[in-house]
Design an enzyme around this catalytic site. Structure first.
Site, PDB file in Angstrom:
ATOM      1  N   GLY A 170     -49.859  -0.006  49.445  1.00  0.00           N
ATOM      2  CA  GLY A 170     -50.734  -1.155  49.592  1.00  0.00           C
ATOM      3  C   GLY A 170     -51.193  -1.587  48.214  1.00  0.00           C
ATOM      4  N   THR A 171     -51.538  -2.850  48.070  1.00  0.00           N
ATOM      5  CA  THR A 171     -51.831  -3.336  46.726  1.00  0.00           C
ATOM      6  C   THR A 171     -53.283  -3.743  46.516  1.00  0.00           C
ATOM      7  OG1 THR A 171     -50.769  -5.403  47.426  1.00  0.00           O
ATOM      8  CG2 THR A 171     -49.469  -3.901  46.111  1.00  0.00           C
ATOM      9  N   THR A 172     -53.649  -4.997  46.701  1.00  0.00           N
ATOM     10  CA  THR A 172     -54.921  -5.473  46.155  1.00  0.00           C
ATOM     11  C   THR A 172     -56.021  -5.644  47.206  1.00  0.00           C
ATOM     12  OG1 THR A 172     -53.651  -6.634  44.468  1.00  0.00           O
ATOM     13  CG2 THR A 172     -55.958  -7.228  44.683  1.00  0.00           C
ATOM     14  N   LYS A 180     -54.847  -3.806  55.632  1.00  0.00           N
ATOM     15  CA  LYS A 180     -55.407  -2.884  54.637  1.00  0.00           C
ATOM     16  C   LYS A 180     -56.922  -2.761  54.706  1.00  0.00           C
ATOM     17  CE  LYS A 180     -51.859  -4.514  51.428  1.00  0.00           C
ATOM     18  NZ  LYS A 180     -51.635  -5.113  50.097  1.00  0.00           N
ATOM     19  N   ALA A 238     -46.679  -7.450  43.214  1.00  0.00           N
ATOM     20  CA  ALA A 238     -46.930  -6.548  44.342  1.00  0.00           C
ATOM     21  C   ALA A 238     -48.022  -7.057  45.268  1.00  0.00           C
ATOM     22  CB  ALA A 238     -47.298  -5.160  43.832  1.00  0.00           C
TER      23      ALA A 238
END
Length: 281
Positions: free
Chosen positions: A53-55, A86, A228
């Site tokens: 997972g990113t941001t 997320k 990403a």
């Protein structure tokens, strides 16, 4: 742990032994192998490829706090998933946004939710927001062995403090170190770009509507510079997850509400591709 005996209907002795109000302590005492950080991985060479997972971003406003995340998961240079979730409620007044190894992060969130629910059932009261942040810190620290093998989990925790009547944000490092953030925070691969956007747009007197717009602006800027991080995907109708936590509790914006914010930002970006400009003085 002893198996429940069907003939007698008795609970295993572990359930009848006095202990702390922590579900993690209970597992640690009786079945430690079920805890994520206690599992032994086989020896490996090189980096383990797993979806990440990113941001995640968060911002406070006078009535609470907003926590939001993009929808992209990556695996190396590939997009592993375009619509991953997320951001999750931890309990009625708090939420967690995950960055890092997606599978381990989701498992940690589920265990954290269970930990808070177990405490409330045993003690008859909720943990303070500070106490919740500390419990999450302990869970992240228990994952340090995995992090050393490239499977780190670095969440962002936010909630409404009913004792102080305001929203608060807590960030973490891979060792479980906890820091309370003032005003806004970001974690994940695009966090440096998201934080830069929020730094220029944040005001202490933001309304709830302004705060939700700000986090989507920050995620858009992160996606603009970080491959990403996924921006609003109009063609697939995939938009950032935006949640709001106030004295009324946790609320996730509907897809219609999120799409309305994202589309209004996209329309403005046709005229100003780099986003809103802050005043020089």
């Amino acid at each position: 742990m002893e198996a429940n005996t069907r003939s007698t209907g008795r609970l295993p002795a572990a359930f009848l032994t006095p202990g702390s109000s922590s579900f993690m302590d209970f597992l640690s005492d009786h079945q430690p192998e079920l805890l994520p950080g206690k599992r032994q991985l086989p020896p490996t060479q090189g980096v383990i490829e797993a979806p990440h997972g990113t941001t995640i971003v968060a911002v406070t406003f006078p009535g609470g706090v907003v926590l939001a995340g993009d929808r992209r998961a990556t695996m190396g240079n590939m997009i592993a998933q375009r619509d991953i979730e997320k951001v999750f409620p931890a309990d009625e007044y708090s939420a967690v946004g995950i960055a890092g190894t997606a599978g381990l992060a989701v498992e940690m969130v589920k265990l954290f939710q269970l930990e808070l629910e177990h405490f409330e059932k045993v003690e008859g009261a909720q943990l303070s927001l500070e106490g919740k942040a500390n419990r999450l810190s302990t869970m992240i620290r228990s994952n340090l062995g995995m992090a050393m093998q490239g499977l780190a989990v670095v969440p962002l925790f936010a909630g409404y403090d009913v004792d102080r009547n305001r929203g608060r944000i807590f960030s973490y490092d891979v060792t479980g170190g906890r820091s309370e953030e003032s005003g806004y925070a970001a974690t994940g691969s695009g966090s440096i770009f998201a934080r830069g956007a929020m730094k220029k747009l944040f005001r202490a007197d933001l309304s709830e509507a302004d705060a939700t717009t700000l986090v989507v602006q920050a995620l858009y800027d992160a996606a603009d510079d970080d491959s990403a991080t996924g921006g609003p995907d109009v063609a697939r109708r995939i938009y950032p997850i935006v949640t709001v936590i106030t004295e009324d509790g946790f609320r996730r914006l509907t897809d219609e509400e999120s799409s309305e914010i994202a589309r209004s930002i996209l329309e403005r970006r046709l005229e100003q591709p780099d986003g809103p400009r802050a005043a020089l003085l």
